[in-house]
Motif scaffolding. Structure first.
Motif, PDB file in Angstrom:
ATOM      1  N   GLY A  35       8.965  13.010   8.136  1.00 45.26           N
ATOM      2  CA  GLY A  35       9.687  14.276   7.995  1.00 45.26           C
ATOM      3  C   GLY A  35       8.766  15.437   8.309  1.00 45.26           C
ATOM      4  N   ARG A  36       8.980  16.580   7.623  1.00 46.89           N
ATOM      5  CA  ARG A  36       8.195  17.800   7.891  1.00 46.89           C
ATOM      6  C   ARG A  36       6.706  17.511   7.812  1.00 46.89           C
ATOM      7  N   MET A  37       6.283  16.832   6.751  1.00 45.54           N
ATOM      8  CA  MET A  37       4.852  16.626   6.518  1.00 45.54           C
ATOM      9  C   MET A  37       4.316  15.430   7.288  1.00 45.54           C
ATOM     10  N   GLY A  38       5.071  14.327   7.258  1.00 46.17           N
ATOM     11  CA  GLY A  38       4.589  13.089   7.874  1.00 46.17           C
ATOM     12  C   GLY A  38       4.383  13.221   9.376  1.00 46.17           C
ATOM     13  N   SER A  75       6.480   4.257  10.153  1.00 44.78           N
ATOM     14  CA  SER A  75       7.703   3.715   9.578  1.00 44.78           C
ATOM     15  C   SER A  75       8.533   4.853   8.990  1.00 44.78           C
ATOM     16  N   ASP A  76       9.827   4.795   9.216  1.00 41.76           N
ATOM     17  CA  ASP A  76      10.746   5.749   8.590  1.00 41.76           C
ATOM     18  C   ASP A  76      12.068   5.016   8.397  1.00 41.76           C
ATOM     19  N   ALA A  77      12.750   5.333   7.283  1.00 45.87           N
ATOM     20  CA  ALA A  77      14.022   4.665   7.008  1.00 45.87           C
ATOM     21  C   ALA A  77      15.038   4.965   8.107  1.00 45.87           C
ATOM     22  N   ALA A  78      14.924   6.118   8.750  1.00 48.36           N
ATOM     23  CA  ALA A  78      15.847   6.470   9.841  1.00 48.36           C
ATOM     24  C   ALA A  78      15.291   5.904  11.150  1.00 48.36           C
ATOM     25  N   PRO A  92       9.777  10.740   0.714  1.00 49.17           N
ATOM     26  CA  PRO A  92      10.180  11.595  -0.416  1.00 49.17           C
ATOM     27  C   PRO A  92       9.456  11.184  -1.708  1.00 49.17           C
ATOM     28  N   THR A  93       9.239  12.176  -2.560  1.00 50.09           N
ATOM     29  CA  THR A  93       8.382  11.987  -3.737  1.00 50.09           C
ATOM     30  C   THR A  93       8.811  10.808  -4.623  1.00 50.09           C
ATOM     31  N   HIS A  94      10.130  10.604  -4.787  1.00 52.42           N
ATOM     32  CA  HIS A  94      10.539   9.553  -5.738  1.00 52.42           C
ATOM     33  C   HIS A  94      10.103   8.157  -5.296  1.00 52.42           C
ATOM     34  N   LEU A  95       9.648   8.024  -4.027  1.00 48.93           N
ATOM     35  CA  LEU A  95       9.211   6.706  -3.541  1.00 48.93           C
ATOM     36  C   LEU A  95       7.695   6.521  -3.624  1.00 48.93           C
ATOM     37  N   HIS A  96       6.966   7.608  -3.927  1.00 48.28           N
ATOM     38  CA  HIS A  96       5.501   7.539  -3.810  1.00 48.28           C
ATOM     39  C   HIS A  96       4.862   6.478  -4.700  1.00 48.28           C
ATOM     40  N   ALA A  97       5.222   6.485  -5.991  1.00 43.79           N
ATOM     41  CA  ALA A  97       4.503   5.601  -6.926  1.00 43.79           C
ATOM     42  C   ALA A  97       4.657   4.144  -6.507  1.00 43.79           C
ATOM     43  N   CYS A 137      -1.709   9.624  -0.462  1.00 47.64           N
ATOM     44  CA  CYS A 137      -0.337   9.861  -0.907  1.00 47.64           C
ATOM     45  C   CYS A 137      -0.080  11.363  -0.943  1.00 47.64           C
ATOM     46  N   GLU A 138       0.997  11.785  -0.310  1.00 48.61           N
ATOM     47  CA  GLU A 138       1.358  13.205  -0.406  1.00 48.61           C
ATOM     48  C   GLU A 138       1.609  13.572  -1.860  1.00 48.61           C
ATOM     49  N   LYS A 139       1.473  14.849  -2.190  1.00 49.53           N
ATOM     50  CA  LYS A 139       1.686  15.309  -3.555  1.00 49.53           C
ATOM     51  C   LYS A 139       3.172  15.329  -3.879  1.00 49.53           C
ATOM     52  N   PRO A 140       3.592  15.177  -5.100  1.00 48.37           N
ATOM     53  CA  PRO A 140       2.821  14.579  -6.193  1.00 48.37           C
ATOM     54  C   PRO A 140       2.985  13.056  -6.157  1.00 48.37           C
ATOM     55  N   ALA A 190      -6.828  22.429   7.173  1.00 53.32           N
ATOM     56  CA  ALA A 190      -6.956  21.703   5.901  1.00 53.32           C
ATOM     57  C   ALA A 190      -6.316  20.317   6.001  1.00 53.32           C
ATOM     58  N   TYR A 191      -5.143  20.223   6.652  1.00 52.42           N
ATOM     59  CA  TYR A 191      -4.481  18.915   6.776  1.00 52.42           C
ATOM     60  C   TYR A 191      -5.333  17.967   7.620  1.00 52.42           C
ATOM     61  N   ARG A 192      -6.012  18.513   8.624  1.00 53.05           N
ATOM     62  CA  ARG A 192      -6.871  17.658   9.441  1.00 53.05           C
ATOM     63  C   ARG A 192      -8.105  17.231   8.625  1.00 53.05           C
TER      64      ARG A 192
HETATM   65  N1  LIG Z   1       0.951  19.021   1.018  1.00 48.53           N
HETATM   66  C1  LIG Z   1       1.895  19.836   1.429  1.00 48.53           C
HETATM   67  O1  LIG Z   1       1.629  20.984   1.777  1.00 48.53           O
HETATM   68  C2  LIG Z   1       3.317  19.351   1.516  1.00 48.53           C
HETATM   69  C3  LIG Z   1       4.274  20.104   2.195  1.00 48.53           C
HETATM   70  C4  LIG Z   1       5.577  19.606   2.285  1.00 48.53           C
HETATM   71  C5  LIG Z   1       5.895  18.387   1.699  1.00 48.53           C
HETATM   72  N2  LIG Z   1       4.941  17.695   1.022  1.00 48.53           N
HETATM   73  C6  LIG Z   1       5.253  16.400   0.369  1.00 48.53           C
HETATM   74  O2  LIG Z   1       5.481  15.443   1.397  1.00 48.53           O
HETATM   75  C7  LIG Z   1       6.521  14.539   1.000  1.00 48.53           C
HETATM   76  C8  LIG Z   1       7.585  14.529   2.096  1.00 48.53           C
HETATM   77  O3  LIG Z   1       8.107  15.839   2.202  1.00 48.53           O
HETATM   78  P1  LIG Z   1       8.814  16.336   3.551  1.00 48.53           P
HETATM   79  O4  LIG Z   1       9.041  17.770   3.375  1.00 48.53           O
HETATM   80  O5  LIG Z   1       8.080  15.824   4.736  1.00 48.53           O
HETATM   81  O6  LIG Z   1      10.210  15.540   3.395  1.00 48.53           O
HETATM   82  P2  LIG Z   1      11.305  15.246   4.522  1.00 48.53           P
HETATM   83  O7  LIG Z   1      12.572  15.067   3.777  1.00 48.53           O
HETATM   84  O8  LIG Z   1      11.202  16.235   5.618  1.00 48.53           O
HETATM   85  O9  LIG Z   1      10.830  13.825   5.130  1.00 48.53           O
HETATM   86  C9  LIG Z   1      10.893  12.610   4.446  1.00 48.53           C
HETATM   87  C10 LIG Z   1      11.000  11.478   5.478  1.00 48.53           C
HETATM   88  O10 LIG Z   1      10.944  10.223   4.773  1.00 48.53           O
HETATM   89  C11 LIG Z   1      11.929   9.358   5.318  1.00 48.53           C
HETATM   90  N3  LIG Z   1      12.307   8.354   4.323  1.00 48.53           N
HETATM   91  C12 LIG Z   1      13.205   8.464   3.309  1.00 48.53           C
HETATM   92  N4  LIG Z   1      13.275   7.291   2.629  1.00 48.53           N
HETATM   93  C13 LIG Z   1      12.391   6.450   3.218  1.00 48.53           C
HETATM   94  C14 LIG Z   1      12.020   5.084   2.981  1.00 48.53           C
HETATM   95  N5  LIG Z   1      12.565   4.357   1.991  1.00 48.53           N
HETATM   96  N6  LIG Z   1      11.102   4.524   3.814  1.00 48.53           N
HETATM   97  C15 LIG Z   1      10.570   5.234   4.832  1.00 48.53           C
HETATM   98  N7  LIG Z   1      10.895   6.509   5.109  1.00 48.53           N
HETATM   99  C16 LIG Z   1      11.778   7.123   4.292  1.00 48.53           C
HETATM  100  C17 LIG Z   1      13.084  10.276   5.706  1.00 48.53           C
HETATM  101  O11 LIG Z   1      13.929   9.656   6.681  1.00 48.53           O
HETATM  102  C18 LIG Z   1      12.320  11.486   6.256  1.00 48.53           C
HETATM  103  O12 LIG Z   1      12.072  11.346   7.637  1.00 48.53           O
HETATM  104  C19 LIG Z   1       7.039  15.040  -0.349  1.00 48.53           C
HETATM  105  O13 LIG Z   1       6.502  14.233  -1.351  1.00 48.53           O
HETATM  106  C20 LIG Z   1       6.515  16.471  -0.466  1.00 48.53           C
HETATM  107  O14 LIG Z   1       6.219  16.821  -1.801  1.00 48.53           O
HETATM  108  C21 LIG Z   1       3.664  18.139   0.939  1.00 48.53           C
END
Ligand SMILES: NC(=O)c1ccc[n+]([C@@H]2O[C@H](COP(=O)([O-])OP(=O)(O)OC[C@H]3O[C@@H](n4cnc5c(N)ncnc54)[C@H](O)[C@@H]3O)[C@@H](O)[C@H]2O)c1
Length: 369
Positions: free
Chosen positions: A34-37, A57-60, A97-102, A117-120, A306-308
């Motif tokens: 997604g946005r971050m990955g 890997s992405d669910a989509a 998404p965060t709920h999957l991190h742990a 692992c992205e926060k949190p 910073a991300y790099r």
């Molecule tokens: N450090 C930072 O500055 C920062 C900024 C934004 C987001 N984040 C963190 O990054 C994480 C992702 O946020 P985002 O904004 O990129 O979210 P997002 O919704 O844009 O992207 C999430 C991606 O995960 C995929 N996904 C969903 N379920 C999945 C699964 N079971 N297996 C594989 N892929 C799956 C979705 O299809 C989507 O492409 C969050 O935990 C958020 O807190 C951190």
């Protein structure tokens, strides 16, 4: 760990030949595009010499396929397990998404892979500790994505505070604002404003200034009735009291409108530090009665370096050359502080924090909770 493959280099000063270790790039898999990955994947696919992105890997399915092709024909999958079952992969980046991190951290640890692992890690503290424990037991590194710790400006501020340049800290002031809110799909799974946004400021406050003993928060849903409908807010002000007596104030918004802002001021008895340059380029355009400069629009623009650098640090963790920064315990501390802010906002009171020690590391817990 990837085996070194050394070569010799002569010192220009002494002519002495020294063994310089050269490593094969660390082979990485990434889940969640997604946005971050997407941004982490782009870095890992070409901007970090020590890493090689092997598979995403992405669910989509369309998202996984398109990103794999965009990044030069990588392997891709819709199943996270495929990353873990790939013996070539040494480390995984979790940006789902965060709920999957742990659970993803635990599964990576069980497969012997190091994890960024992205926060949190989780909104649930026990799940956070379980994931930390899983990584510790498996002997793999666990680094968490609080990127400010690797931002050159914030790192310089930290070094000056630690070296005593500003003396005793009196006041920590910080602003974190998004230009516009992500969609409500994201908000609903975000764990709430304090856990998603303010958590970055809690990590920064704890890292830059020190232990926090009181959190008082007030929040409001102002820009869109949708926030109230999903039980969340879009603006907040939080005050802090630190153990050494310093005070802190944090303001956050999801809807600043003009751009993304992350600026901080640390006032000490000998001097003040300010971080807060938001220009894309160092250019000002001056016309009669007007001065204009541009402004970053999102976190990816502001924190590109910073991300790099956090990924470069993670590569060193995988090679056994560095400790994770920040680690799981740091992330747990930020989560306790975010939960305290949530409680303070909901109950209209100051929440006091105690600390406990686990395995020699300082953890917070709510006083009397
Ligand atoms: N450090 C930072 O500055 C920062 C900024 C934004 C987001 N984040 C963190 O990054 C994480 C992702 O946020 P985002 O904004 O990129 O979210 P997002 O919704 O844009 O992207 C999430 C991606 O995960 C995929 N996904 C969903 N379920 C999945 C699964 N079971 N297996 C594989 N892929 C799956 C979705 O299809 C989507 O492409 C969050 O935990 C958020 O807190 C951190």
């Amino acid at each position: 760990m990837t085996a070194p493959n050394g070569h010799q280099q002569a010192s220009p000063a002494t002519g002495e030949r020294k063994e310089i270790p050269m490593y094969e790039p660390v082979r990485v898999g990434l889940v969640g595009l997604g946005r971050m990955g997407r941004f982490h994947a782009t870095n890992l696919a070409g901007r970090i010499p020590g890493a090689r992105l092997v598979r995403v890997s992405d669910a989509a399915e369309d998202v996984a396929r398109e990103n794999a092709s965009r990044l030069g024909g990588l392997g891709w999958s819709t199943r996270y397990e495929d990353l873990l079952e790939d013996p070539e992969i040494e480390a995984v980046v979790v940006a789902s998404p965060t709920h999957l991190h742990a659970e993803m951290v635990e599964a990576a640890a069980a497969s012997g892979k190091h994890v960024f692992c992205e926060k949190p890690i989780s909104h649930d503290l026990e799940r956070t500790y379980d994931a930390i424990e899983a990584a510790r037991e498996a002997g793999v590194g666990l680094q968490v994505g609080f990127q400010r710790r690797h931002d050159p400006d914030y790192r310089a501020a930290k070094e000056r505070i630690s070296a005593g340049h500003i003396g005793e800290v009196y006041l920590f002031r910080t602003t974190l604002s998004d230009m516009r809110s992500p969609g409500f799909d994201y908000i609903e799974g975000s764990g709430g404003f304090f856990a998603d946004v303010t958590v970055h400021d809690f990590d920064a406050a704890h890292w830059l200034v020190g232990e926090i003993t009181e959190v008082t928060a007030a929040g409001a849903a102002l820009s869109d009735p949708g926030f109230e409908e999903v039980g969340d807010i879009d603006n907040a002000v939080i005050t802090l009291r630190f153990a050494d007596g310093a005070l802190g104030v944090i303001d956050n918004s999801r809807v600043a409108g003009y751009g993304y802002e992350c600026s901080s001021e640390i006032v000490g008895h000998r001097g003040t530090l300010r971080v807060g340059d938001h220009r894309r380029v160092s250019l000002e355009t001056l016309t009669p009665g007007r001065a204009c400069r541009d402004h970053v629009s999102d976190f990816v623009e502001r924190f590109a370096d910073a991300y790099r650098e956090e990924m470069e640090h993670f590569v060193r963790v995988v090679r056994g050359e560095a400790e994770p920064e920040p680690n799981g315990t740091d992330a747990a501390a930020a989560t306790v502080l975010a939960r305290a802010a949530e409680r303070s906002h909901r109950e209209g009171r100051t929440v006091r924090l105690d600390r406990e020690r686990r395995d020699g590391e300082v953890l917070y817990e709510e006083a009397g909770a």
